[in-house]
Design an enzyme around this catalytic site. Sequence first.
Site, PDB file in Angstrom:
ATOM      1  N   LYS A 235     -16.315  56.620  33.255  1.00  0.00           N
ATOM      2  CA  LYS A 235     -15.717  57.829  33.818  1.00  0.00           C
ATOM      3  C   LYS A 235     -14.678  58.392  32.843  1.00  0.00           C
ATOM      4  O   LYS A 235     -13.694  57.737  32.518  1.00  0.00           O
ATOM      5  CB  LYS A 235     -15.060  57.511  35.159  1.00  0.00           C
ATOM      6  CG  LYS A 235     -14.250  58.658  35.762  1.00  0.00           C
ATOM      7  CD  LYS A 235     -13.468  58.200  36.984  1.00  0.00           C
ATOM      8  CE  LYS A 235     -12.434  59.230  37.408  1.00  0.00           C
ATOM      9  NZ  LYS A 235     -11.567  58.744  38.509  1.00  0.00           N
ATOM     10  N   ASP A 240      -6.585  64.420  35.814  1.00  0.00           N
ATOM     11  CA  ASP A 240      -7.023  64.757  37.168  1.00  0.00           C
ATOM     12  C   ASP A 240      -5.871  65.360  37.959  1.00  0.00           C
ATOM     13  O   ASP A 240      -4.984  64.650  38.427  1.00  0.00           O
ATOM     14  CB  ASP A 240      -7.555  63.507  37.876  1.00  0.00           C
ATOM     15  CG  ASP A 240      -8.059  63.816  39.277  1.00  0.00           C
ATOM     16  OD1 ASP A 240      -8.326  65.004  39.567  1.00  0.00           O
ATOM     17  OD2 ASP A 240      -8.191  62.874  40.069  1.00  0.00           O
ATOM     18  N   LYS A 247      -3.109  67.069  43.774  1.00  0.00           N
ATOM     19  CA  LYS A 247      -2.325  65.860  43.977  1.00  0.00           C
ATOM     20  C   LYS A 247      -0.837  66.212  44.023  1.00  0.00           C
ATOM     21  O   LYS A 247      -0.394  67.136  43.328  1.00  0.00           O
ATOM     22  CB  LYS A 247      -2.533  64.876  42.815  1.00  0.00           C
ATOM     23  CG  LYS A 247      -3.903  64.264  42.677  1.00  0.00           C
ATOM     24  CD  LYS A 247      -3.930  63.362  41.453  1.00  0.00           C
ATOM     25  CE  LYS A 247      -5.289  62.742  41.216  1.00  0.00           C
ATOM     26  NZ  LYS A 247      -5.606  61.703  42.212  1.00  0.00           N
ATOM     27  N   ASP A 258      -6.927  58.518  33.807  1.00  0.00           N
ATOM     28  CA  ASP A 258      -8.131  58.657  34.625  1.00  0.00           C
ATOM     29  C   ASP A 258      -9.402  58.682  33.789  1.00  0.00           C
ATOM     30  O   ASP A 258     -10.495  58.754  34.335  1.00  0.00           O
ATOM     31  CB  ASP A 258      -8.047  59.906  35.504  1.00  0.00           C
ATOM     32  CG  ASP A 258      -8.788  59.733  36.821  1.00  0.00           C
ATOM     33  OD1 ASP A 258      -9.003  58.580  37.241  1.00  0.00           O
ATOM     34  OD2 ASP A 258      -9.169  60.747  37.427  1.00  0.00           O
ATOM     35  N   ASP A 317     -10.595  66.041  44.943  1.00  0.00           N
ATOM     36  CA  ASP A 317      -9.931  64.933  44.269  1.00  0.00           C
ATOM     37  C   ASP A 317     -10.801  63.680  44.250  1.00  0.00           C
ATOM     38  O   ASP A 317     -10.383  62.643  43.741  1.00  0.00           O
ATOM     39  CB  ASP A 317      -8.587  64.637  44.939  1.00  0.00           C
ATOM     40  CG  ASP A 317      -7.674  63.778  44.076  1.00  0.00           C
ATOM     41  OD1 ASP A 317      -7.898  63.756  42.850  1.00  0.00           O
ATOM     42  OD2 ASP A 317      -6.751  63.147  44.613  1.00  0.00           O
ATOM     43  N   GLU A 319     -13.558  63.469  42.457  1.00  0.00           N
ATOM     44  CA  GLU A 319     -14.407  64.077  41.429  1.00  0.00           C
ATOM     45  C   GLU A 319     -15.058  63.058  40.507  1.00  0.00           C
ATOM     46  O   GLU A 319     -16.114  63.307  39.933  1.00  0.00           O
ATOM     47  CB  GLU A 319     -13.598  65.082  40.600  1.00  0.00           C
ATOM     48  CG  GLU A 319     -12.795  64.507  39.453  1.00  0.00           C
ATOM     49  CD  GLU A 319     -11.723  63.496  39.870  1.00  0.00           C
ATOM     50  OE1 GLU A 319     -11.422  62.589  39.089  1.00  0.00           O
ATOM     51  OE2 GLU A 319     -11.183  63.617  40.996  1.00  0.00           O
ATOM     52  N   ARG A 321     -16.598  60.264  41.082  1.00  0.00           N
ATOM     53  CA  ARG A 321     -17.919  59.838  41.540  1.00  0.00           C
ATOM     54  C   ARG A 321     -18.975  60.912  41.295  1.00  0.00           C
ATOM     55  O   ARG A 321     -20.157  60.608  41.164  1.00  0.00           O
ATOM     56  CB  ARG A 321     -17.853  59.441  43.019  1.00  0.00           C
ATOM     57  CG  ARG A 321     -17.531  60.571  43.963  1.00  0.00           C
ATOM     58  CD  ARG A 321     -17.066  60.071  45.320  1.00  0.00           C
ATOM     59  NE  ARG A 321     -15.760  59.423  45.230  1.00  0.00           N
ATOM     60  CZ  ARG A 321     -15.140  58.853  46.261  1.00  0.00           C
ATOM     61  NH1 ARG A 321     -15.708  58.867  47.464  1.00  0.00           N
ATOM     62  NH2 ARG A 321     -13.969  58.277  46.098  1.00  0.00           N
TER      63      ARG A 321
END
Length: 470
Positions: A235, A240, A247, A258, A317, A319, A321
């Site tokens: 990933k 993010d 967030k 991230d 949020d 995202e 996956r």
Amino acid sequence: MPFTDLLTETRAEHSIPIEVMPAGILERGDTLSATEQAWVRASGFNGAPGTMVMLPDAGGQPARILIGADDAMPQANDPWWLAGAAEGLPAGDYHLATVLPEDVRSAGSIGWCLAQYRFDLYKSKDGTRKGPRRLHVTAGERTAALNRAEAVALTRDLVNTPTEHMGPAQLQSAVETLAADHDADVQVIAGDNLLDSGFPLIHAVGRAAAADRTPRLIELTWGRADAPKLALVGKGVCFDTGGLNLKPGRSMALMKKDMGGAAHALGLASLIMAEKLDIRLHLLIPAVENAVSGNAFRPGDILASRKGLSVEIGNTDAEGRLILADALTFACEGTPDLLIDFATLTGAARVALGPDLPATFTDDESLWHGLEAAAQGTGDPLWRLPMWAPYESDFASDVADMNNISEGGFAGAIIAALFLKAFVTPTVPWTHLDVFAWRPAAKPGRPKGGAAQGVLAAFETIKTRLLSDD
């Protein structure tokens, strides 16, 4: 400093011996002189693991180093048993005077190197940095330790680098640099070409980013075409914000990490190529920045996927996956013999297991047993969570094939793993590692900051599963 400067095959003339001394050292009168016993007593050293004492010569210079250990000797599954000494000793040359098994020495050499790791790229002056502490090792120990330490350090460096200098383009550059070092091939699909090439979820997540941070799928291939096939997916959310489900500031503070899954996959790939494993490596990194702008994807949107499944967006949020879904689908099209993905995917995994234990998911029992054995053997812990099929109904959608979140807040790490499972071909052996990629507090050899978790365990699993004659 380069790790190559820290391990030497030639013992220096004035190399200082390091001796392992388990608990009860003061009762071992035959190992210490009366003067040394008095020094040890005054220092408070008792042979406990992680402790150390320097015994001076007549001129006050270090003459012997004593380090504590469990039982009679350190364990081969503890790469950190020498790390505390490497951090505390002055610059100079050292060697292990205690006779130890080769695997124990090799493990200690990894920690010796990583104890001297520093991420100080942005410091104009670092008064805490010492000169190198060099350890005498055999040629075999040196090669193995350097390859592993460098893989861990690469992972840490990528995670530690701020997003300003580690966006999708810079992550691509990191892959290209590694490829050049090992004669690997790199292909990149970026921007609107993702739509033309069938990666709509990667495009949707990253399309709101600035023009110099366009989303992309970075693909590296290496090794014989007819060798056992390994697919690695990481990933690569370089930052993010949470998207339109923004967030709060406190939750955004560490979001440079991230892309930690991509860092792990890249670190593991570097070790595989450095060790010249006879496999066909297929590395995939979907690299995006989940930003906010007028064309950001929205809650309630229904997005297509490479798999053909439609996904309703319950929360922007969630995202990671989404981009993994397209990448995993593509990885499975190559029918790999083993598929591993790394992702900083859920806060739920951290609530369940804390920062040290990567939540590990697989339905393949033999694969898990291999991972578990490798984790124990390398001191690189993993913890299995169940892929509980009844929870699949929790992310059902009234208007699409699935939602990217569940309605409730329960079992978040399991829900995310089950979501990914929907995009993995059932016949492909697959494991998903939900890693934190960060150490909130320092330990010997493991400074606060970016952390590599599961890389060494995964490497040993790959060797055993894909290359073993058994």
